[in-house]
Design a protein around this motif. Structure first.
Motif, PDB file in Angstrom:
ATOM      1  N   ALA A  39     -39.999 -40.978  56.975  1.00 35.38           N
ATOM      2  CA  ALA A  39     -38.667 -40.660  56.466  1.00 35.38           C
ATOM      3  C   ALA A  39     -37.617 -40.835  57.556  1.00 35.38           C
ATOM      4  O   ALA A  39     -36.949 -39.896  57.926  1.00 35.38           O
ATOM      5  CB  ALA A  39     -38.653 -39.244  55.905  1.00 35.38           C
ATOM      6  N   GLY A  40     -37.503 -42.030  58.058  1.00 32.81           N
ATOM      7  CA  GLY A  40     -36.546 -42.307  59.119  1.00 32.81           C
ATOM      8  C   GLY A  40     -35.117 -42.243  58.651  1.00 32.81           C
ATOM      9  O   GLY A  40     -34.806 -41.824  57.544  1.00 32.81           O
ATOM     10  N   TYR A  41     -34.251 -42.682  59.502  1.00 37.03           N
ATOM     11  CA  TYR A  41     -32.819 -42.619  59.245  1.00 37.03           C
ATOM     12  C   TYR A  41     -32.342 -44.007  58.880  1.00 37.03           C
ATOM     13  O   TYR A  41     -32.731 -44.957  59.554  1.00 37.03           O
ATOM     14  CB  TYR A  41     -32.123 -42.133  60.512  1.00 37.03           C
TER      15      TYR A  41
ATOM     16  N   TRP B  55     -31.911 -37.041  52.737  1.00 40.96           N
ATOM     17  CA  TRP B  55     -32.000 -35.742  53.385  1.00 40.96           C
ATOM     18  C   TRP B  55     -31.137 -34.756  52.617  1.00 40.96           C
ATOM     19  O   TRP B  55     -30.087 -35.115  52.092  1.00 40.96           O
ATOM     20  CB  TRP B  55     -31.507 -35.836  54.829  1.00 40.96           C
ATOM     21  N   PHE B  56     -31.585 -33.488  52.583  1.00 42.51           N
ATOM     22  CA  PHE B  56     -30.886 -32.456  51.823  1.00 42.51           C
ATOM     23  C   PHE B  56     -30.795 -31.175  52.636  1.00 42.51           C
ATOM     24  O   PHE B  56     -31.560 -30.964  53.572  1.00 42.51           O
ATOM     25  CB  PHE B  56     -31.628 -32.198  50.502  1.00 42.51           C
TER      26      PHE B  56
ATOM     27  N   VAL C 230     -36.384 -33.319  52.837  1.00 45.28           N
ATOM     28  CA  VAL C 230     -36.340 -34.769  52.856  1.00 45.28           C
ATOM     29  C   VAL C 230     -37.259 -35.266  51.752  1.00 45.28           C
ATOM     30  O   VAL C 230     -38.249 -34.623  51.425  1.00 45.28           O
ATOM     31  CB  VAL C 230     -36.756 -35.339  54.232  1.00 45.28           C
ATOM     32  N   VAL C 231     -36.904 -36.392  51.157  1.00 46.33           N
ATOM     33  CA  VAL C 231     -37.751 -36.986  50.130  1.00 46.33           C
ATOM     34  C   VAL C 231     -38.354 -38.259  50.704  1.00 46.33           C
ATOM     35  O   VAL C 231     -37.641 -39.198  51.060  1.00 46.33           O
ATOM     36  CB  VAL C 231     -36.965 -37.291  48.835  1.00 46.33           C
TER      37      VAL C 231
ATOM     38  N   LEU D  62     -40.366 -32.861  51.091  1.00 42.15           N
ATOM     39  CA  LEU D  62     -40.974 -32.150  52.210  1.00 42.15           C
ATOM     40  C   LEU D  62     -39.957 -31.224  52.843  1.00 42.15           C
ATOM     41  O   LEU D  62     -38.778 -31.561  52.953  1.00 42.15           O
ATOM     42  CB  LEU D  62     -41.439 -33.133  53.290  1.00 42.15           C
ATOM     43  N   ALA D  63     -40.411 -30.073  53.293  1.00 39.37           N
ATOM     44  CA  ALA D  63     -39.565 -29.184  54.081  1.00 39.37           C
ATOM     45  C   ALA D  63     -39.542 -29.720  55.506  1.00 39.37           C
ATOM     46  O   ALA D  63     -40.568 -30.146  56.040  1.00 39.37           O
ATOM     47  CB  ALA D  63     -40.126 -27.772  54.056  1.00 39.37           C
TER      48      ALA D  63
END
Length: 149
Positions: free
Chosen positions: A108-110, A114-115, A140-141, A133-134
Motif C-alpha cells: 500500500a505505497g504512496y 488512506w483514511f 488503508v485499503v 487494514l489498520a
C-alpha cells in the motif's frame, strides 16, 4: 546487545519491513528522478519531519534526508510520535496484528487509499473492493489483487 522480550507469536518481520521501507524511502528521496523523490519529500513535509523548508528547497538539499528521517516518517504515519515508540510497539504486537503493518508497507505505497480511521477504510472497501487494514490510528485499503493471505 539487549534483546527485547517479545510477546508470544511476535513476528520480527514487521520491524524488518519498516527498516527496509525506510531504506527504500531514503534512496527514493535522494534520487535524481523527480517521480521517485517528490512523493517522499512531500510525505516528509506533510508529516512535519522537516519544518521551515519548502518542497523546492528540500529538493535542492535532498541529500539531507537520512534514514532517521524516513523512520520518523513511517512512525508518524503509523500513529506514533517517534521511531523508538513505534519500534517498541511493533516489538510487542501479536504476529497477526504485525502482519497488517507488513502488508500495508509492502503493498500500500504512496499514493493509495488512506483514511483517518479503519472504519472509513472498511466503508470504502465494502463499496470499491480491497482489503482494509489498520495502520496506527489510520486505515488503508490494499487492493484485492495484492492481498495474498
Amino acid at each position: 546487545m539487549h534483546t527485547p522480550s517479545h510477546s508470544p507469536g511476535f513476528s520480527p518481520a514487521v520491524v524488518e519491513s519498516f527498516l527496509r521501507e525506510a531504506k527504500r524511502l531514503q534512496r527514493a528521496a535522494c534520487s535524481g528522478d523527480l517521480a521517485d523523490c517528490l512523493p517522499v519529500l512531500r510525505r516528509l513535509l506533510a508529516q512535519r519531519v522537516f519544518t521551515g523548508v519548502t518542497l523546492p528547497q528540500l529538493r535542492r538539499r535532498q541529500g539531507l534526508v537520512q534514514r532517521k528521517h524516513t523512520l520518523q516518517l513511517l512512525a508518524l504515519e503509523a500513529g506514533y510520535s517517534c521511531w523508538a515508540e513505534c519500534r517498541r510497539a511493533l516489538e510487542t504486537l501479536p504476529a497477526e496484528r504485525a502482519e497488517q503493518y507488513h502488508l500495508a508497507l509492502r503493498y500500500a505505497g504512496y499514493p493509495n487509499h488512506w483514511f483517518s480511521s479503519l472504519q472509513e477504510a472498511k466503508a470504502f472497501a465494502s463499496q470499491h473492493g480491497g482489503y482494509p487494514l489498520a495502520y496506527g490510528r489510520q486505515g488503508v485499503v490494499v487492493p484485492a489483487r495484492h492481498y495474498r493471505y
